[in-house]
Every structure is written in C-alpha cells, then in structure tokens.
Design a protein around this motif. Structure first.
Motif, PDB file in Angstrom:
ATOM      1  N   VAL A 397      -6.863  26.760  -4.730  1.00  0.00           N
ATOM      2  CA  VAL A 397      -6.173  28.022  -5.039  1.00  0.00           C
ATOM      3  C   VAL A 397      -5.453  28.448  -3.771  1.00  0.00           C
ATOM      4  CG1 VAL A 397      -6.405  30.407  -5.789  1.00  0.00           C
ATOM      5  CG2 VAL A 397      -7.964  28.662  -6.694  1.00  0.00           C
ATOM      6  N   ASN A 398      -4.133  28.504  -3.824  1.00  0.00           N
ATOM      7  CA  ASN A 398      -3.351  28.722  -2.621  1.00  0.00           C
ATOM      8  C   ASN A 398      -2.433  29.935  -2.783  1.00  0.00           C
ATOM      9  OD1 ASN A 398      -2.293  28.048   0.008  1.00  0.00           O
ATOM     10  ND2 ASN A 398      -0.462  27.307  -1.021  1.00  0.00           N
ATOM     11  N   PHE A 399      -2.299  30.701  -1.691  1.00  0.00           N
ATOM     12  CA  PHE A 399      -1.427  31.865  -1.667  1.00  0.00           C
ATOM     13  C   PHE A 399      -0.383  31.693  -0.571  1.00  0.00           C
ATOM     14  CE2 PHE A 399      -5.527  33.307  -3.297  1.00  0.00           C
ATOM     15  CZ  PHE A 399      -5.136  33.885  -4.497  1.00  0.00           C
ATOM     16  N   ALA A 400       0.867  32.014  -0.892  1.00  0.00           N
ATOM     17  CA  ALA A 400       1.968  31.886   0.058  1.00  0.00           C
ATOM     18  C   ALA A 400       2.837  33.133  -0.009  1.00  0.00           C
ATOM     19  CB  ALA A 400       2.803  30.645  -0.248  1.00  0.00           C
ATOM     20  N   ALA A 401       3.587  33.382   1.083  1.00  0.00           N
ATOM     21  CA  ALA A 401       4.348  34.640   1.145  1.00  0.00           C
ATOM     22  C   ALA A 401       5.655  34.498   1.915  1.00  0.00           C
ATOM     23  CB  ALA A 401       3.487  35.733   1.772  1.00  0.00           C
ATOM     24  N   GLY A 402       6.250  33.314   1.943  1.00  0.00           N
ATOM     25  CA  GLY A 402       7.528  33.183   2.613  1.00  0.00           C
ATOM     26  C   GLY A 402       7.407  32.671   4.035  1.00  0.00           C
ATOM     27  N   THR A 403       8.553  32.250   4.594  1.00  0.00           N
ATOM     28  CA  THR A 403       8.567  31.574   5.886  1.00  0.00           C
ATOM     29  C   THR A 403       9.516  32.261   6.857  1.00  0.00           C
ATOM     30  OG1 THR A 403      10.244  30.064   5.002  1.00  0.00           O
ATOM     31  CG2 THR A 403       7.970  29.305   4.965  1.00  0.00           C
ATOM     32  N   GLY A 404       9.045  32.509   8.068  1.00  0.00           N
ATOM     33  CA  GLY A 404       9.916  32.906   9.158  1.00  0.00           C
ATOM     34  C   GLY A 404      10.434  34.327   9.088  1.00  0.00           C
ATOM     35  N   ALA A 405      11.504  34.553   9.852  1.00  0.00           N
ATOM     36  CA  ALA A 405      12.011  35.907  10.084  1.00  0.00           C
ATOM     37  C   ALA A 405      12.509  36.584   8.812  1.00  0.00           C
ATOM     38  CB  ALA A 405      13.126  35.848  11.124  1.00  0.00           C
ATOM     39  N   ASP A 406      13.123  35.841   7.903  1.00  0.00           N
ATOM     40  CA  ASP A 406      13.696  36.452   6.707  1.00  0.00           C
ATOM     41  C   ASP A 406      12.649  36.854   5.679  1.00  0.00           C
ATOM     42  OD1 ASP A 406      16.332  36.304   7.591  1.00  0.00           O
ATOM     43  OD2 ASP A 406      16.547  34.235   6.900  1.00  0.00           O
ATOM     44  N   VAL A 408      10.426  38.965   5.921  1.00  0.00           N
ATOM     45  CA  VAL A 408      10.142  40.407   5.943  1.00  0.00           C
ATOM     46  C   VAL A 408      10.880  41.141   4.828  1.00  0.00           C
ATOM     47  CG1 VAL A 408       9.658  40.409   8.414  1.00  0.00           C
ATOM     48  CG2 VAL A 408      11.992  40.856   7.616  1.00  0.00           C
ATOM     49  N   HIS A 409      11.881  40.519   4.240  1.00  0.00           N
ATOM     50  CA  HIS A 409      12.628  41.146   3.152  1.00  0.00           C
ATOM     51  C   HIS A 409      12.011  40.835   1.785  1.00  0.00           C
ATOM     52  CE1 HIS A 409      15.605  42.116   6.162  1.00  0.00           C
ATOM     53  NE2 HIS A 409      15.795  40.838   6.436  1.00  0.00           N
ATOM     54  N   GLN A 410      10.964  40.030   1.758  1.00  0.00           N
ATOM     55  CA  GLN A 410      10.314  39.671   0.507  1.00  0.00           C
ATOM     56  C   GLN A 410       9.096  40.552   0.248  1.00  0.00           C
ATOM     57  OE1 GLN A 410      10.232  35.212   1.674  1.00  0.00           O
ATOM     58  NE2 GLN A 410      10.305  35.228  -0.569  1.00  0.00           N
ATOM     59  N   LYS A 411       8.654  40.538  -0.991  1.00  0.00           N
ATOM     60  CA  LYS A 411       7.423  41.222  -1.342  1.00  0.00           C
ATOM     61  C   LYS A 411       6.231  40.418  -0.833  1.00  0.00           C
ATOM     62  CE  LYS A 411       9.265  43.397  -5.527  1.00  0.00           C
ATOM     63  NZ  LYS A 411       9.118  43.518  -7.010  1.00  0.00           N
ATOM     64  N   PRO A 412       5.129  41.096  -0.511  1.00  0.00           N
ATOM     65  CA  PRO A 412       3.938  40.351  -0.095  1.00  0.00           C
ATOM     66  C   PRO A 412       3.297  39.638  -1.280  1.00  0.00           C
ATOM     67  CG  PRO A 412       3.408  42.665  -0.318  1.00  0.00           C
ATOM     68  CD  PRO A 412       4.905  42.555  -0.515  1.00  0.00           C
ATOM     69  N   GLN A 413       2.393  38.733  -0.963  1.00  0.00           N
ATOM     70  CA  GLN A 413       1.512  38.156  -1.963  1.00  0.00           C
ATOM     71  C   GLN A 413       0.240  39.001  -1.955  1.00  0.00           C
ATOM     72  OE1 GLN A 413       1.375  35.586  -4.297  1.00  0.00           O
ATOM     73  NE2 GLN A 413      -0.610  36.528  -4.679  1.00  0.00           N
ATOM     74  N   ALA A 438       5.565  37.175   4.626  1.00  0.00           N
ATOM     75  CA  ALA A 438       5.616  38.527   4.062  1.00  0.00           C
ATOM     76  C   ALA A 438       4.220  39.121   3.862  1.00  0.00           C
ATOM     77  CB  ALA A 438       6.359  38.512   2.721  1.00  0.00           C
ATOM     78  N   TRP A 439       3.215  38.499   4.373  1.00  0.00           N
ATOM     79  CA  TRP A 439       1.806  38.883   4.316  1.00  0.00           C
ATOM     80  C   TRP A 439       1.161  38.512   2.978  1.00  0.00           C
ATOM     81  CZ3 TRP A 439      -1.271  40.173   8.280  1.00  0.00           C
ATOM     82  CH2 TRP A 439      -0.652  40.621   9.460  1.00  0.00           C
ATOM     83  N   ILE A 440      -0.039  38.020   3.112  1.00  0.00           N
ATOM     84  CA  ILE A 440      -0.942  37.748   2.001  1.00  0.00           C
ATOM     85  C   ILE A 440      -2.076  38.756   2.132  1.00  0.00           C
ATOM     86  CG2 ILE A 440      -2.523  36.044   1.001  1.00  0.00           C
ATOM     87  CD1 ILE A 440      -0.686  33.917   2.487  1.00  0.00           C
ATOM     88  N   GLN A 441      -2.341  39.535   1.095  1.00  0.00           N
ATOM     89  CA  GLN A 441      -3.259  40.655   1.278  1.00  0.00           C
ATOM     90  C   GLN A 441      -4.008  41.002  -0.002  1.00  0.00           C
ATOM     91  OE1 GLN A 441      -0.284  43.351   2.761  1.00  0.00           O
ATOM     92  NE2 GLN A 441       0.173  44.217   0.759  1.00  0.00           N
ATOM     93  N   ASN A 442      -5.170  41.632   0.214  1.00  0.00           N
ATOM     94  CA  ASN A 442      -6.000  42.149  -0.871  1.00  0.00           C
ATOM     95  C   ASN A 442      -6.479  41.030  -1.795  1.00  0.00           C
ATOM     96  OD1 ASN A 442      -5.193  44.525   0.323  1.00  0.00           O
ATOM     97  ND2 ASN A 442      -3.914  45.206  -1.384  1.00  0.00           N
ATOM     98  N   GLY A 468       1.070  37.001   7.974  1.00  0.00           N
ATOM     99  CA  GLY A 468      -0.307  36.550   8.082  1.00  0.00           C
ATOM    100  C   GLY A 468      -1.064  36.890   6.826  1.00  0.00           C
ATOM    101  N   ALA A 469      -2.374  37.103   6.959  1.00  0.00           N
ATOM    102  CA  ALA A 469      -3.213  37.514   5.833  1.00  0.00           C
ATOM    103  C   ALA A 469      -4.145  38.618   6.294  1.00  0.00           C
ATOM    104  CB  ALA A 469      -4.001  36.330   5.290  1.00  0.00           C
ATOM    105  N   ARG A 470      -4.419  39.576   5.414  1.00  0.00           N
ATOM    106  CA  ARG A 470      -5.262  40.709   5.771  1.00  0.00           C
ATOM    107  C   ARG A 470      -5.965  41.228   4.518  1.00  0.00           C
ATOM    108  NH1 ARG A 470       0.127  44.152   7.380  1.00  0.00           N
ATOM    109  NH2 ARG A 470       1.039  44.289   5.283  1.00  0.00           N
ATOM    110  N   ASN A 471      -7.058  41.932   4.773  1.00  0.00           N
ATOM    111  CA  ASN A 471      -7.846  42.506   3.682  1.00  0.00           C
ATOM    112  C   ASN A 471      -8.282  41.431   2.689  1.00  0.00           C
ATOM    113  OD1 ASN A 471      -7.349  45.012   4.877  1.00  0.00           O
ATOM    114  ND2 ASN A 471      -5.572  45.403   3.574  1.00  0.00           N
ATOM    115  N   VAL A 472      -9.049  40.492   3.204  1.00  0.00           N
ATOM    116  CA  VAL A 472      -9.564  39.382   2.399  1.00  0.00           C
ATOM    117  C   VAL A 472     -11.086  39.432   2.425  1.00  0.00           C
ATOM    118  CG1 VAL A 472      -9.680  36.875   2.140  1.00  0.00           C
ATOM    119  CG2 VAL A 472      -7.534  37.959   2.851  1.00  0.00           C
ATOM    120  N   ILE A 473     -11.700  39.311   1.260  1.00  0.00           N
ATOM    121  CA  ILE A 473     -13.155  39.281   1.143  1.00  0.00           C
ATOM    122  C   ILE A 473     -13.564  37.966   0.493  1.00  0.00           C
ATOM    123  CG2 ILE A 473     -15.137  40.294  -0.051  1.00  0.00           C
ATOM    124  CD1 ILE A 473     -13.887  43.000   0.325  1.00  0.00           C
ATOM    125  N   PHE A 474     -14.509  37.277   1.133  1.00  0.00           N
ATOM    126  CA  PHE A 474     -15.050  36.015   0.621  1.00  0.00           C
ATOM    127  C   PHE A 474     -16.562  36.176   0.654  1.00  0.00           C
ATOM    128  CE2 PHE A 474     -16.533  31.698   0.763  1.00  0.00           C
ATOM    129  CZ  PHE A 474     -15.571  30.921   0.145  1.00  0.00           C
TER     130      PHE A 474
END
Length: 598
Positions: A397-406, A408-413, A438-442, A468-474
């Motif tokens: 199960v994989n989560f992705a949120a875009g690559t590089g400087a651009d 930041v204009h995308q929605k997060p995962q 664009a961050w992977i979160q929650n 990056g990724a934030r607010n992850v619970i395992f």
C-alpha cells in the motif's frame, strides 16, 4: 477522513490512562463510528466497519445486529469473506510463545439482503467471557435496487482467451445506463485498454478472467501523465477512468470494480508456483529489470520495445512506458471489492487525484513482478484499505504526493485508514514516498499482520523531493521476518528507473509526527528501526514516538538525523548481549523504560 480527525487525540489520551487496567465485561465499551464505506453496498450485501473502543484490550470479538436480530460475529464473518483472515489465523497458530500483539477484526459483510430495503445495524463488543457491551450508535443503510445488467457476451464477447474482446466489452460499457452493472461471466476475456465511466459497476464474476492483451498497440499511448509537470505521456492501463486526451481534465464519480474473478495484466513470464505457509500455490513471476525485460517480459517486453523503436532510451522506456493494471484519475467515490490481481506489467491499482476510495476483500498475487505494487494513491483524499491479502513485487500500500518544487501547487495525499490486512512479500506493508512533494498526511494503519515483507512502515524521500509525511499512526499490529527494516525513515532513497523530469526542490523531504505503538516484530533482520536524515545539511526528521514496541532477533536500531523524539517501552530480545542502539547526529531524544538502554 472523519475517522482520523475526530478520534486520534481522544483515543491516545484514554489509552494512556487505561494501560495495564482490566475491565469486567459489563464495563466493555461499545464500538464507535459505525459506517458503510464508500459504495460498499449493492442490492444483496452491505459492508460495515467501525472503530474499536479506546480501551479494547479485553475485547475478543464483535457481534453485529440487523433490525435487532443477531447476524453473527466479525471473526466468523471474516473467515468467510476476507482472503487475509486464514493467513492471519495461521500466523497466530504459529505464535506458540504468545509473543505477538493480537489484532482485532472490525468489519462485517451482511449478505443475502433484499434489494431496495433499509436495514438498521448496531454492533456490540464481546469480552472473553462472551458478555457484550451496550449497542453502538445505530446506522441505517438501504440496499440498492437490482441494477440493469449488461452482459458482455450479448455484445459479442467470446471469452475464449484467444480472440480480442476489447470492442465487445467497451460496447457494453458504453451502453451501460446510470447505476448499471457490466458483467463478465465465466470465461477468459482477452482485452486491451478499457475505459469506464461514471455511475457504473464492472463485475468480473467467479470463474471469469479479464486477461490483458500481450500487444503494445492495444494500449493507447495517449494514456495519462503522472503529474501536471511531468513530461512523459504514459500508455493506458488495462482498466481506466481517464480522459481520452491526457491533457484534458475530466472528472468521474461512483465507479465500482467487483467480483470473485481475476484481473491478469499478462505482464511477465511466470517462472513457477510456490507453496505458501498454508500449503496454497502462489505464482512467482520473473523478477526482471531494464536489462532483462526481453527475456522475462510479455506485455512489458512489447511495450518497452515499442517505445525504444520510437527513439526512447531503454531506461526511460522501461521506467515510463509499461501499463499498470488499473488507473483512475479524478474519480470521486470508488469501490474495489473481491477480485484477484495477477501479473501487471507495471503497477497494480493506481488512484490519481481521487476522493473516497475503498479496497476490500481483494487478493494481490504479483510477486516478484518488477514494480508490481498492490495499490497506490497519489494526491488523493480519503482511502480505506481492509481485509486484503498482499503478495507483491513492490510496495503493498503506497502513498505519493508529487515530486520536487512544483509539487507545492498540488493537493496533499491525505486521510487513510488501513486495517485487517495480511502482508506477505512486498517492499513495505505501508509506504509513504518516494514522491513526497505535496505532503502525505493523516494516515492510520492498525490491526494488520505481516510475514516476510522487506519492511513494515517504509517512509522514503530525498534531499530534493520536498514535502514529506506527517501525522502517521502505525499501531496494534504483528510483524514477522522483516527482510530489511521493520521501520525506516530515510532521505537516501534512489530509484534507478526514475526519470528526473521535474524541478528539484531546495527543501528536503521530512518525516515528522509519526507514532508507532503496540507492535511486535519477530525475527527482525537488518534494521529494527532505521532513521536516516542528513544532519550535515540540517535535514532532520522529528517527532517520532515509539511506544510499547518489542523486537526479537538480531536487528538493531540505527538512528542518524533525528531530533525531538521519544522511545518508551521499546524492548529488544535475542540480541546476543549486544547493545542494539546506534545513535549519531541526533538531538533531543528521550529513552524511557527501553531494554537495553542505549
């Protein structure tokens, strides 16, 4: 997802107050947040899921009632509907030392229901003595009307596995009226790319196989671009919800792909079958790469050769021009249920910029197909993944949120709930990255079991990816035989097939506010915990919390580039008296009740 936002803080507080307490059955708490996942119902069945109580240590099962009448228990029901449950049971049968945390099953599939009928459901927690909690808050759900049926054989499909049925199947899809079901009955239907539309169900019936064509020309090159700033147009997948022009924007809604049949991508040669831990045969596909695809590949070979013939170099052709099994983009409300996934030429199920996607009771047998992920979400909101069996050639199960400087204009995962799955082979059970821009979160992953994946929680990025990724619970999970790392957080990931067709970020990726709790890891190989930031360039991960995590085996904790984090009741055993903690380039770390101490 409301589940995450409303409950995590309260559950963490209550759990901290009740650790070590034992409650009598009369004090058992009722489940909460009883719900029907997105589109997880039809004219004959309704799937229910719920959140377990904060104090769930004494709960052994759950009982489900419809209109006040007992339907059954979640454990027994899961035995019938979940391909993961037999493997979970076998895992615990082998745990004779009682080393592992016991997971809870918190879903139920009510079957044999009447069409267009409302049902009132409640759920009760059950203690070890068989006594029940009070009812959960009630939920009323109506089954659908019997859908209009569009049988692909009536549109000319042969289902003999030799002739192409693409046009016949697509004709049935095109003719399908809102709310309809397109049915593939028993047979083998060879097909190129198919295009779904809104408000429909595609059912691959038991005994039916949708088999991908081995010809590259059967998958239009005007498939999709991965991100708005990507430069390569990728080929269509076997099943698509995409605009026919990849530069156009088109939205879809309410798509279901279901059935007890098989989706076979026909990507690679099958080396042999192997027997799993239950004595069941599992396919083993050739573990190829961009130097061996010609000898190992079927559709993969044809598509790479086609791209090379058009002038693309082999590395980019291999990394960009193979078809996935399913690709959906800009779809709101998706349900995948019941089917088996085999042999994709590239990824398994891709969900790009989607909203409210559910994967339930499916089987993924893609090992060791190169890049053969289970399911992937990119820049999407709302995901629920439960009761699935994963034996994959890449991330499960994989989560992705875009690559590089651009990016930041995308929605997060964001917003995902992953539970009651069994993970066998795979690079990671739950994976965040490497596309983190664009961050992977929650993300909440709980009550899962794994035996043999490379890693449990795998979080990967680079110094130039951003986000990056934030607010992850395992939490509340049992793991055995990790091959590389039980938990990894790294800025040192490198994909040799990746095409750097994006502007690099000046901000490194970061993993922060990650909580791992109540997890057992048996026979951990490689690293138990690996944290790799870059303290030399002030790129730190931070806010990692490990609580009540136990390891057996020779694995060690190697930590570099971490700050402001806490390790409490983390226990290593069978480490031959060697201190497993190797900490460098880090600051603000707290160790409490850790055995042995660093």
């Amino acid at each position: 997802m409301p589940y995450y936002a409303r409950t995590v803080a309260l559950r963490s507080l209550i759990a901290g107050l009740t650790v070590g307490c034992s409650l009598p059955s009369w004090a058992l708490q009722a489940p909460s947040n009883l719900q029907v996942p997105t589109l997880a119902f039809d004219d004959q069945q309704i799937i229910l899921v719920w959140e377990k109580p904060a104090d769930h240590a004494e709960i052994k099962d759950y009982r489900v009632y419809a209109n006040g009448v007992l339907l059954g228990s979640s454990n027994a029901n899961n035995d019938r509907v979940s391909p993961a449950k037999p493997y979970i049971d076998r895992f615990y049968e082998q745990d004779t030392a009682k080393f592992h945390y016991r997971i809870g099953i918190h879903s139920y599939t009510a079957q044999g229901l009447k069409p267009d009928t409302a049902y009132r459901f409640t759920v009760r927690s059950v203690g070890g003595d068989g006594k029940e909690s009070p009812d959960s808050p009630a939920l009323v759900q109506r089954t659908t009307q019997v859908p209009a049926l569009f049988d692909v054989k009536k549109y000319g499909a042969k289902g003999d596995g030799t002739r192409l049925d693409t046009l016949a199947i697509q004709s049935a899809i095109d003719a399908c009226t809102p709310g309809c079901k397109v049915l593939l009955p028993k047979g083998t239907y060879k097909s190129g790319a198919l295009y779904l539309k809104s408000n429909m169900t595609l059912e691959v019936a038991e005994g039916a196989t949708l088999l991908g064509s081995e010809r590259a020309e059967d998958y239009p090159l005007a498939g999709y671009i991965q991100y708005p700033y990507s430069t390569t147009v990728r080929p269509a997948s076997l099943i698509n919800a995409l605009p026919r022009d990849p530069r156009q924007h088109q939205t879809f809604e309410n798509i279901r792909i279901v059935g007890k049949g098989t989706l076979d991508g026909n990507g690679w040669k099958r080396r042999a079958d192997s027997l799993d831990e239950r004595g069941q045969p599992l396919p083993f596909y050739e573990p190829s790469d961009n130097t061996r695809y010609q000898q190992d590949g079927i559709l993969a070979k044809a598509q790479v050769e086609q791209a090379v013939a058009r002038g693309m170099n082999v590395k980019d052709a291999y990394g960009q021009m193979r078809s996935s099994l399913i690709t959906l983009r800009n779809v709101k409300n998706v349900f995948y249920g019941g089917f088996t996934v085999l042999n994709p030429a590239y990824h398994g199920i891709m969900n790009l910029e989607t909203e409210n996607v559910v994967l339930a009771n499916t089987t993924h047998k893609t090992y060791d197909a190169n890049n053969g992920d289970g399911i992937e979400f990119a820049n999407s909101k709302g995901a629920m993944v439960f009761n699935n069996f994963f034996d994959t050639g890449d991330d499960c199960v994989n989560f992705a949120a875009g690559t590089g400087a651009d990016a930041v204009h995308q929605k997060p995962q964001e917003d995902a709930w992953i539970f009651n799955n069994y993970f066998r082979n795979g690079h990671g059970m739950v994976v965040a990255g490497s596309h983190t821009g664009a961050w992977i979160q929650n993300i909440v992953a709980e009550d899962n079991v794994s035996d043999g994946t490379d890693a449990g929680l795998r979080m990967k990025s680079t110094n130039f990816m951003g986000g990056g990724a934030r607010n992850v619970i395992f939490r509340d999970s049992a793991i055995r035989n990790t091959v590389k790392q039980a938990f990894i957080f790294t800025l040192d990931y490198n994909d040799p097939n990746a095409k750097l067709d994006y502007q690099r970020s000046t901000i490194p990726g970061q993993f922060r506010d990650i909580r791992v709790s109540d997890v057992s890891v048996e026979n951990a190989q490689g690293r138990a915990i690996e944290v790799k930031g870059d303290s030399q360039s002030n790129a730190y991960h931070q806010g990692l919390v490990f609580e009540r995590v136990r390891f057996s085996g020779p694995a060690k904790a190697q930590i570099d580039g971490l700050k402001d984090s806490r390790f409490e009741q983390v226990v290593f055993s069978q480490n031959a008296g060697v201190n497993p903690w190797q900490v460098t380039g880090s600051e603000g770390l707290v160790f409490k009740d850790v055995q042995p101490m660093p």
